[in-house]
Motif scaffolding. Sequence first.
Motif, PDB file in Angstrom:
ATOM      1  N   MET A   1     119.706  -4.987  76.047  1.00  0.00           N
ATOM      2  CA  MET A   1     119.687  -3.613  75.542  1.00  0.00           C
ATOM      3  C   MET A   1     118.146  -3.306  75.144  1.00  0.00           C
ATOM      4  O   MET A   1     117.828  -4.215  74.270  1.00  0.00           O
ATOM      5  CB  MET A   1     120.622  -3.294  74.563  1.00  0.00           C
ATOM      6  CG  MET A   1     122.095  -3.790  74.941  1.00  0.00           C
ATOM      7  SD  MET A   1     122.874  -2.338  76.217  1.00  0.00           S
ATOM      8  CE  MET A   1     123.090  -0.860  75.048  1.00  0.00           C
TER       9      MET A   1
ATOM     10  N   SER B   1     121.763   9.484  73.987  1.00  0.00           N
ATOM     11  CA  SER B   1     122.587   8.443  72.905  1.00  0.00           C
ATOM     12  C   SER B   1     121.694   8.049  71.954  1.00  0.00           C
ATOM     13  O   SER B   1     120.529   8.163  71.599  1.00  0.00           O
ATOM     14  CB  SER B   1     122.698   7.177  73.903  1.00  0.00           C
ATOM     15  OG  SER B   1     123.362   7.377  75.238  1.00  0.00           O
TER      16      SER B   1
ATOM     17  N   ILE C   1     121.104  -0.493  83.998  1.00  0.00           N
ATOM     18  CA  ILE C   1     121.864   0.587  83.345  1.00  0.00           C
ATOM     19  C   ILE C   1     120.707   1.292  83.018  1.00  0.00           C
ATOM     20  O   ILE C   1     119.956   1.172  81.928  1.00  0.00           O
ATOM     21  CB  ILE C   1     122.806  -0.084  82.242  1.00  0.00           C
ATOM     22  CG1 ILE C   1     123.887  -1.106  82.589  1.00  0.00           C
ATOM     23  CG2 ILE C   1     123.414   1.146  81.378  1.00  0.00           C
ATOM     24  CD1 ILE C   1     124.287  -1.791  81.525  1.00  0.00           C
ATOM     25  N   SER C   2     120.705   2.616  83.393  1.00  0.00           N
ATOM     26  CA  SER C   2     119.609   3.371  83.273  1.00  0.00           C
ATOM     27  C   SER C   2     119.867   4.815  84.066  1.00  0.00           C
ATOM     28  O   SER C   2     120.988   4.998  84.758  1.00  0.00           O
ATOM     29  CB  SER C   2     118.263   3.102  83.726  1.00  0.00           C
ATOM     30  OG  SER C   2     117.347   3.932  83.593  1.00  0.00           O
ATOM     31  N   ARG C   3     119.327   5.824  83.697  1.00  0.00           N
ATOM     32  CA  ARG C   3     119.309   7.142  84.531  1.00  0.00           C
ATOM     33  C   ARG C   3     118.639   6.578  85.946  1.00  0.00           C
ATOM     34  O   ARG C   3     117.632   6.096  86.068  1.00  0.00           O
ATOM     35  CB  ARG C   3     118.541   8.161  83.857  1.00  0.00           C
ATOM     36  CG  ARG C   3     118.535   9.506  84.666  1.00  0.00           C
ATOM     37  CD  ARG C   3     117.492  10.466  83.828  1.00  0.00           C
ATOM     38  NE  ARG C   3     117.657  11.837  84.693  1.00  0.00           N
ATOM     39  CZ  ARG C   3     116.628  12.739  84.409  1.00  0.00           C
ATOM     40  NH1 ARG C   3     115.615  12.546  83.900  1.00  0.00           N
ATOM     41  NH2 ARG C   3     116.857  13.718  85.133  1.00  0.00           N
TER      42      ARG C   3
ATOM     43  N   ASP D   1     114.725  -0.416  74.063  1.00  0.00           N
ATOM     44  CA  ASP D   1     114.443   0.878  73.883  1.00  0.00           C
ATOM     45  C   ASP D   1     113.154   0.886  73.231  1.00  0.00           C
ATOM     46  O   ASP D   1     112.808  -0.332  72.525  1.00  0.00           O
ATOM     47  CB  ASP D   1     115.492   1.446  72.997  1.00  0.00           C
ATOM     48  CG  ASP D   1     115.362   3.123  72.925  1.00  0.00           C
ATOM     49  OD1 ASP D   1     114.402   3.617  73.946  1.00  0.00           O
ATOM     50  OD2 ASP D   1     115.931   3.936  72.426  1.00  0.00           O
TER      51      ASP D   1
ATOM     52  N   TRP E   1     122.986   5.872  82.530  1.00  0.00           N
ATOM     53  CA  TRP E   1     123.099   5.565  81.133  1.00  0.00           C
ATOM     54  C   TRP E   1     122.989   7.074  80.684  1.00  0.00           C
ATOM     55  O   TRP E   1     122.206   8.103  80.991  1.00  0.00           O
ATOM     56  CB  TRP E   1     121.775   4.872  80.569  1.00  0.00           C
ATOM     57  CG  TRP E   1     121.561   4.992  79.030  1.00  0.00           C
ATOM     58  CD1 TRP E   1     120.807   5.622  78.386  1.00  0.00           C
ATOM     59  CD2 TRP E   1     122.313   4.234  78.266  1.00  0.00           C
ATOM     60  NE1 TRP E   1     120.766   5.479  76.959  1.00  0.00           N
ATOM     61  CE2 TRP E   1     121.809   4.566  76.855  1.00  0.00           C
ATOM     62  CE3 TRP E   1     123.147   3.181  78.226  1.00  0.00           C
ATOM     63  CZ2 TRP E   1     122.329   3.877  75.762  1.00  0.00           C
ATOM     64  CZ3 TRP E   1     123.797   2.610  77.116  1.00  0.00           C
ATOM     65  CH2 TRP E   1     123.100   3.013  75.893  1.00  0.00           C
TER      66      TRP E   1
ATOM     67  N   GLN F   1     119.564  -2.802  80.329  1.00  0.00           N
ATOM     68  CA  GLN F   1     119.781  -1.295  79.743  1.00  0.00           C
ATOM     69  C   GLN F   1     118.415  -0.602  79.381  1.00  0.00           C
ATOM     70  O   GLN F   1     117.693  -1.183  78.570  1.00  0.00           O
ATOM     71  CB  GLN F   1     120.761  -1.472  78.766  1.00  0.00           C
ATOM     72  CG  GLN F   1     121.030   0.049  78.302  1.00  0.00           C
ATOM     73  CD  GLN F   1     120.010   0.702  77.175  1.00  0.00           C
ATOM     74  OE1 GLN F   1     119.586  -0.400  76.427  1.00  0.00           O
ATOM     75  NE2 GLN F   1     119.684   1.759  77.043  1.00  0.00           N
ATOM     76  N   GLN F   2     118.170   0.631  79.789  1.00  0.00           N
ATOM     77  CA  GLN F   2     117.267   1.194  79.264  1.00  0.00           C
ATOM     78  C   GLN F   2     117.719   2.651  79.584  1.00  0.00           C
ATOM     79  O   GLN F   2     118.248   3.176  79.994  1.00  0.00           O
ATOM     80  CB  GLN F   2     115.792   1.181  80.335  1.00  0.00           C
ATOM     81  CG  GLN F   2     116.030   1.546  81.636  1.00  0.00           C
ATOM     82  CD  GLN F   2     114.832   1.335  82.412  1.00  0.00           C
ATOM     83  OE1 GLN F   2     114.072   0.785  81.927  1.00  0.00           O
ATOM     84  NE2 GLN F   2     114.722   2.084  83.752  1.00  0.00           N
ATOM     85  N   ASP F   3     116.999   3.711  78.398  1.00  0.00           N
ATOM     86  CA  ASP F   3     117.356   5.204  78.525  1.00  0.00           C
ATOM     87  C   ASP F   3     116.686   5.680  79.653  1.00  0.00           C
ATOM     88  O   ASP F   3     116.001   5.099  80.338  1.00  0.00           O
ATOM     89  CB  ASP F   3     117.133   5.516  77.103  1.00  0.00           C
ATOM     90  CG  ASP F   3     115.590   5.465  76.751  1.00  0.00           C
ATOM     91  OD1 ASP F   3     114.764   5.533  77.725  1.00  0.00           O
ATOM     92  OD2 ASP F   3     115.336   5.743  75.479  1.00  0.00           O
TER      93      ASP F   3
ATOM     94  N   ARG G   1     129.419  10.431  79.093  1.00  0.00           N
ATOM     95  CA  ARG G   1     129.526   9.256  78.318  1.00  0.00           C
ATOM     96  C   ARG G   1     130.901   8.792  78.530  1.00  0.00           C
ATOM     97  O   ARG G   1     131.132   7.428  78.659  1.00  0.00           O
ATOM     98  CB  ARG G   1     129.623   9.706  76.681  1.00  0.00           C
ATOM     99  CG  ARG G   1     128.174  10.251  76.209  1.00  0.00           C
ATOM    100  CD  ARG G   1     128.118  10.358  74.808  1.00  0.00           C
ATOM    101  NE  ARG G   1     126.966  10.503  74.148  1.00  0.00           N
ATOM    102  CZ  ARG G   1     126.611  10.282  72.894  1.00  0.00           C
ATOM    103  NH1 ARG G   1     127.392  10.009  71.949  1.00  0.00           N
ATOM    104  NH2 ARG G   1     125.295  10.301  72.517  1.00  0.00           N
TER     105      ARG G   1
ATOM    106  N   TYR H   1     130.571   6.441  81.680  1.00  0.00           N
ATOM    107  CA  TYR H   1     129.737   5.332  81.281  1.00  0.00           C
ATOM    108  C   TYR H   1     130.604   4.225  80.687  1.00  0.00           C
ATOM    109  O   TYR H   1     130.607   2.967  80.948  1.00  0.00           O
ATOM    110  CB  TYR H   1     128.640   5.551  80.430  1.00  0.00           C
ATOM    111  CG  TYR H   1     128.032   4.464  79.755  1.00  0.00           C
ATOM    112  CD1 TYR H   1     127.151   3.719  80.592  1.00  0.00           C
ATOM    113  CD2 TYR H   1     128.163   4.135  78.372  1.00  0.00           C
ATOM    114  CE1 TYR H   1     126.573   2.403  79.877  1.00  0.00           C
ATOM    115  CE2 TYR H   1     128.038   3.093  77.693  1.00  0.00           C
ATOM    116  CZ  TYR H   1     126.951   2.213  78.704  1.00  0.00           C
ATOM    117  OH  TYR H   1     126.441   1.112  78.198  1.00  0.00           O
TER     118      TYR H   1
END
Length: 347
Positions: free
Chosen positions: A172, A303, A291-293, A174, A299, A266-268, A149, A152
Motif C-alpha cells: 500500500m 479514500s 490497485i489504482s484508478r 501514498d 481504487w 496499491q496507489q491512489d 467503495r 472495491y
Amino acid sequence: MKITCGYFIYLFIFFRIFFYSLTAIKMFYKNGDSLTAAQREFRRFYNLGRHGAVPSKHAIKYWFNNFEETGSALKKKPTGRPRSARTPQNIDVVRESVLRSPRRSIRKQAAAVEMSRESVHRILTLDLKFHPYKLQIVQQLRENDYQLRLEYCQQMITNINNDDEFLSKLWMSDEAHFHLTGYVNKQNYRYWADTNPNEVHERPLRTSKVTVWCAVSLHGIIGPYFFENEQGILVTVTANRYMEMLQSFVTPELNNFPHVQETWCQQDGATSHTARQSLEAVRELFGNRVISRFGNVPWPPRSPDLSSKVYTTRPRTLDELKQRIQEEIHSIPAEMLQRVTLYLLYQ
C-alpha cells in the motif's frame, strides 16, 4: 483608640498587597491572559531588576479568579449561603447564547452574557448537559463514492478468498505533505451542543512543507522517499518524477522482499500516478496486479489517509522535519504491520 506601630505595619502590608494584586490583574488582562507576560510587565512597571521578586503565577491566578468572581482581588469572607449564578434566567441566557454561536469558547461566551467563566461552564455541563465536541476532519464523499467503495471491498474480498497469501503480497503506497507548522490542532476547536453535530472543518495550510512517498506491507516498509531536486528543494510530483522514483528507488528496494514476482501494488488516483506513462511503469514492476484508478482493481476516490506522530516534538526546520519523518517510519515495528494485516483479514 490607641494606634500601635504594628497597626501601621499591618496597613502598609495590606495596601501593598492590594495595589500589587490590582497591578498584576491589569497586566494579566493587558497581555492576553498570559501569566508569564504579566510577570514580565509587572517587573517593568515597578522597575525591578532581572531577578527581582515578582508575584508567582499561582498568586496572579488566585487574584484574577477572586476578581472575576467577586470584583475584588482579595477573597471576601462568605456571608451566609453563597450566591449562585445558576438561576433559571441565567440558564436560559446561556442556552440562547450557545445556540446562536456554538463555536465560541467558554471565555467568549462568558463575556457575551456578562458572567464568569466558571458559572458558564457549570451551566453548560450541569444544567444544559452540553458537551464540547471535538473537530472531526474527514474526506467529503460524493453520492457515487459509496457504490465505488462497495465494489472495491467486494473485489478485495474475492482476491483474499482466492489466495490465502494475497495480503502478504500487497504493498500500500501514498504520498503525504508534511507542513513545517504542523497540522490543524483539534484541541483548539469545540462545538458546544447537547448532541454531537458531526461538524466538519476545512482549513488550508500554506506553509513550508515536504512531500514524502512511502509503501508498507506485511513484510516491511519501503521509504521514505522525498520529492526534491538536487539542492534539496521541494518539487511537484509529476508523472515523470513518479516514474523516476519507481525505477531508481522502488525497484531495488522491492528486490529485498519476498513474493517479488507476485507482488500487488496499491496507489491512489492522483494524476501523477494514473498518467499513461506512470501506469506503464507501474505495470512493468507489478504486471496486472495494480490497485489504482484505471488499474486492475479500481481504487475508490477520496479514500482516507493515515495520520502521523511526526509533530509530537515540533520540528523547526525542513531538515528536522524530514529527520522526524524518517525516525517515525523506521520506528514502526514489524509486529504492528502484521497485526494490521491480520486485522484486515479477519474482519
